[in-house]
Design a protein around this motif. Structure first.
Motif, PDB file in Angstrom:
ATOM      1  N   UNK A   1       0.826  -1.212   0.000  1.00  0.00           N
ATOM      2  CA  UNK A   1       0.000   0.000   0.000  1.00  0.00           C
ATOM      3  C   UNK A   1       0.857   1.258   0.000  1.00  0.00           C
ATOM      4  N   UNK A   2       2.051   1.211   0.585  1.00  0.00           N
ATOM      5  CA  UNK A   2       2.962   2.363   0.527  1.00  0.00           C
ATOM      6  C   UNK A   2       3.462   2.543  -0.899  1.00  0.00           C
ATOM      7  N   UNK A   3       3.783   1.467  -1.561  1.00  0.00           N
ATOM      8  CA  UNK A   3       4.227   1.551  -2.966  1.00  0.00           C
ATOM      9  C   UNK A   3       3.109   2.096  -3.848  1.00  0.00           C
ATOM     10  N   UNK A   4       1.865   1.718  -3.541  1.00  0.00           N
ATOM     11  CA  UNK A   4       0.730   2.276  -4.284  1.00  0.00           C
ATOM     12  C   UNK A   4       0.584   3.775  -4.019  1.00  0.00           C
ATOM     13  N   UNK A   5       0.777   4.195  -2.763  1.00  0.00           N
ATOM     14  CA  UNK A   5       0.699   5.618  -2.412  1.00  0.00           C
ATOM     15  C   UNK A   5       1.789   6.398  -3.144  1.00  0.00           C
ATOM     16  N   UNK A   6       2.986   5.832  -3.247  1.00  0.00           N
ATOM     17  CA  UNK A   6       4.065   6.505  -3.970  1.00  0.00           C
ATOM     18  C   UNK A   6       3.664   6.765  -5.423  1.00  0.00           C
ATOM     19  N   UNK A   7       2.916   5.838  -6.018  1.00  0.00           N
ATOM     20  CA  UNK A   7       2.484   5.988  -7.407  1.00  0.00           C
ATOM     21  C   UNK A   7       1.284   6.922  -7.538  1.00  0.00           C
ATOM     22  N   UNK A   8       0.389   6.916  -6.535  1.00  0.00           N
ATOM     23  CA  UNK A   8      -0.816   7.756  -6.567  1.00  0.00           C
ATOM     24  C   UNK A   8      -1.255   8.005  -5.126  1.00  0.00           C
ATOM     25  N   UNK A   9      -1.030   9.210  -4.604  1.00  0.00           N
ATOM     26  CA  UNK A   9      -1.336   9.476  -3.197  1.00  0.00           C
ATOM     27  C   UNK A   9      -2.819   9.678  -2.887  1.00  0.00           C
ATOM     28  N   UNK A  10      -3.666   9.677  -3.906  1.00  0.00           N
ATOM     29  CA  UNK A  10      -5.107   9.820  -3.643  1.00  0.00           C
ATOM     30  C   UNK A  10      -5.632   8.502  -3.096  1.00  0.00           C
ATOM     31  N   UNK A  11      -6.253   8.556  -1.929  1.00  0.00           N
ATOM     32  CA  UNK A  11      -6.721   7.353  -1.241  1.00  0.00           C
ATOM     33  C   UNK A  11      -8.117   7.587  -0.679  1.00  0.00           C
ATOM     34  N   UNK A  12      -8.685   6.503  -0.164  1.00  0.00           N
ATOM     35  CA  UNK A  12      -9.891   6.589   0.651  1.00  0.00           C
ATOM     36  C   UNK A  12      -9.604   5.850   1.945  1.00  0.00           C
ATOM     37  N   UNK A  13     -10.229   6.324   3.037  1.00  0.00           N
ATOM     38  CA  UNK A  13     -10.083   5.672   4.328  1.00  0.00           C
ATOM     39  C   UNK A  13     -11.480   5.473   4.902  1.00  0.00           C
ATOM     40  N   UNK A  14     -11.764   4.238   5.354  1.00  0.00           N
ATOM     41  CA  UNK A  14     -13.036   3.982   6.039  1.00  0.00           C
ATOM     42  C   UNK A  14     -12.766   4.047   7.535  1.00  0.00           C
ATOM     43  N   UNK A  15     -13.355   5.059   8.161  1.00  0.00           N
ATOM     44  CA  UNK A  15     -13.192   5.286   9.597  1.00  0.00           C
ATOM     45  C   UNK A  15     -14.568   5.171  10.233  1.00  0.00           C
ATOM     46  N   UNK A  16     -14.707   4.292  11.205  1.00  0.00           N
ATOM     47  CA  UNK A  16     -15.978   4.078  11.908  1.00  0.00           C
ATOM     48  C   UNK A  16     -17.131   3.849  10.924  1.00  0.00           C
ATOM     49  N   UNK A  17     -16.855   3.073   9.876  1.00  0.00           N
ATOM     50  CA  UNK A  17     -17.893   2.702   8.925  1.00  0.00           C
ATOM     51  C   UNK A  17     -18.178   3.720   7.837  1.00  0.00           C
ATOM     52  N   UNK A  18     -17.501   4.852   7.828  1.00  0.00           N
ATOM     53  CA  UNK A  18     -17.752   5.915   6.840  1.00  0.00           C
ATOM     54  C   UNK A  18     -16.489   6.167   6.011  1.00  0.00           C
TER      55      UNK A  18
ATOM     56  N   UNK B   1     -13.922   8.247   3.598  1.00  0.00           N
ATOM     57  CA  UNK B   1     -13.413   9.609   3.425  1.00  0.00           C
ATOM     58  C   UNK B   1     -12.350   9.583   2.325  1.00  0.00           C
ATOM     59  N   UNK B   2     -12.391  10.566   1.433  1.00  0.00           N
ATOM     60  CA  UNK B   2     -11.339  10.727   0.433  1.00  0.00           C
ATOM     61  C   UNK B   2     -10.212  11.534   1.056  1.00  0.00           C
ATOM     62  N   UNK B   3      -8.993  11.305   0.590  1.00  0.00           N
ATOM     63  CA  UNK B   3      -7.879  12.067   1.118  1.00  0.00           C
ATOM     64  C   UNK B   3      -6.625  11.908   0.275  1.00  0.00           C
ATOM     65  N   UNK B   4      -5.592  12.599   0.715  1.00  0.00           N
ATOM     66  CA  UNK B   4      -4.285  12.539   0.066  1.00  0.00           C
ATOM     67  C   UNK B   4      -3.275  12.052   1.098  1.00  0.00           C
ATOM     68  N   UNK B   5      -2.559  10.985   0.763  1.00  0.00           N
ATOM     69  CA  UNK B   5      -1.602  10.381   1.685  1.00  0.00           C
ATOM     70  C   UNK B   5      -0.226  11.006   1.502  1.00  0.00           C
ATOM     71  N   UNK B   6       0.454  11.174   2.637  1.00  0.00           N
ATOM     72  CA  UNK B   6       1.813  11.708   2.644  1.00  0.00           C
ATOM     73  C   UNK B   6       2.693  10.751   3.445  1.00  0.00           C
ATOM     74  N   UNK B   7       3.804  10.328   2.849  1.00  0.00           N
ATOM     75  CA  UNK B   7       4.774   9.489   3.541  1.00  0.00           C
ATOM     76  C   UNK B   7       5.735  10.421   4.271  1.00  0.00           C
ATOM     77  N   UNK B   8       5.967  10.150   5.555  1.00  0.00           N
ATOM     78  CA  UNK B   8       6.752  11.057   6.387  1.00  0.00           C
ATOM     79  C   UNK B   8       7.984  10.351   6.963  1.00  0.00           C
ATOM     80  N   UNK B   9       9.028  10.169   6.142  1.00  0.00           N
ATOM     81  CA  UNK B   9      10.219   9.460   6.618  1.00  0.00           C
ATOM     82  C   UNK B   9      10.955  10.199   7.736  1.00  0.00           C
ATOM     83  N   UNK B  10      10.746  11.507   7.877  1.00  0.00           N
ATOM     84  CA  UNK B  10      11.426  12.267   8.930  1.00  0.00           C
ATOM     85  C   UNK B  10      10.679  12.250  10.259  1.00  0.00           C
ATOM     86  N   UNK B  11       9.452  11.725  10.273  1.00  0.00           N
ATOM     87  CA  UNK B  11       8.685  11.616  11.516  1.00  0.00           C
ATOM     88  C   UNK B  11       9.214  10.409  12.298  1.00  0.00           C
ATOM     89  N   UNK B  12       9.176  10.477  13.606  1.00  0.00           N
ATOM     90  CA  UNK B  12       9.616   9.362  14.456  1.00  0.00           C
ATOM     91  C   UNK B  12       8.455   8.376  14.594  1.00  0.00           C
TER      92      UNK B  12
END
Length: 131
Positions: free
Chosen positions: A69-86, A88-99
Motif C-alpha cells: 500500500x505504501x508503494x501504491x501511495x508513492x504511485x498515486x497518493x489519492x486514497x480513501x479511508x473507512x473510519x468508523x464505517x464511513x 473519506x477521500x484524502x491525500x496520503x503523505x509518507x513522512x520518513x522524517x517523523x519518528x
C-alpha cells in the motif's frame, strides 16, 4: 539465505494477506485504507490501525517502503479511508522524517503493539482528509 528482517516480512505478510486481512475487511468498523494498484489501476483495500486527529488520519506502516500500500501511495497518493464505517477521500503523505515509534505512542495501543512487534522498517503515513 534471506536476512532475518526479510524472512520476518515474508511470514507476516503471508499471514496478513491470507488470514488476517480477509477476516478484518469483513468487520464493519475496521479501519480500511483503499489505494489504487500501481500496476492494475484497481482499488486495493488494506485493514490498518491508526487515529483521526482533526482533518488528518495517522498510521504507521510496519514495513515502510516495502509495503504494497505504501508503494501504491508513492504511485498515486489519492486514497480513501473507512473510519468508523464511513468512507473519506484524502491525500496520503509518507513522512520518513517523523519518528514512527513516538507516533505509535499516540495511536491505538493494540495495533501499535502489533506494529512494533512485527514491523521491520516503520514509516509514518499522514492522510489529509478532504472536507
Amino acid at each position: 539465505m534471506p536476512a532475518p528482517a526479510d524472512r520476518k516480512q515474508r511470514l507476516v505478510t503471508a499471514f496478513q494477506r491470507h488470514i488476517a486481512n480477509p477476516l478484518n475487511r469483513r468487520l464493519p468498523f475496521q479501519t480500511l485504507l483503499e489505494t489504487t494498484g500501481r500496476s492494475s489501476g484497481l482499488p486495493r483495500t488494506t485493514p490498518v490501525g491508526g487515529r483521526r486527529v482533526g482533518g488528518s488520519f495517522w498510521l504507521v506502516s510496519e514495513f515502510g517502503h516495502k509495503s504494497q500500500y505504501v508503494r501504491n501511495i508513492e504511485a498515486d497518493p489519492r486514497v480513501r479511508v473507512r473510519i468508523a464505517g464511513r468512507w473519506h477521500h484524502g491525500t496520503a503523505h509518507l513522512l520518513p522524517d517523523d519518528d514512527p515509534v513516538a507516533r505509535l505512542r499516540t495511536l491505538p495501543r493494540f495495533n501499535s503493539a502489533a506494529v512494533r512487534a512485527f514491523g521491520a522498517d516503520l514509516l509514518t503515513v499522514r492522510i489529509d482528509l478532504d472536507g
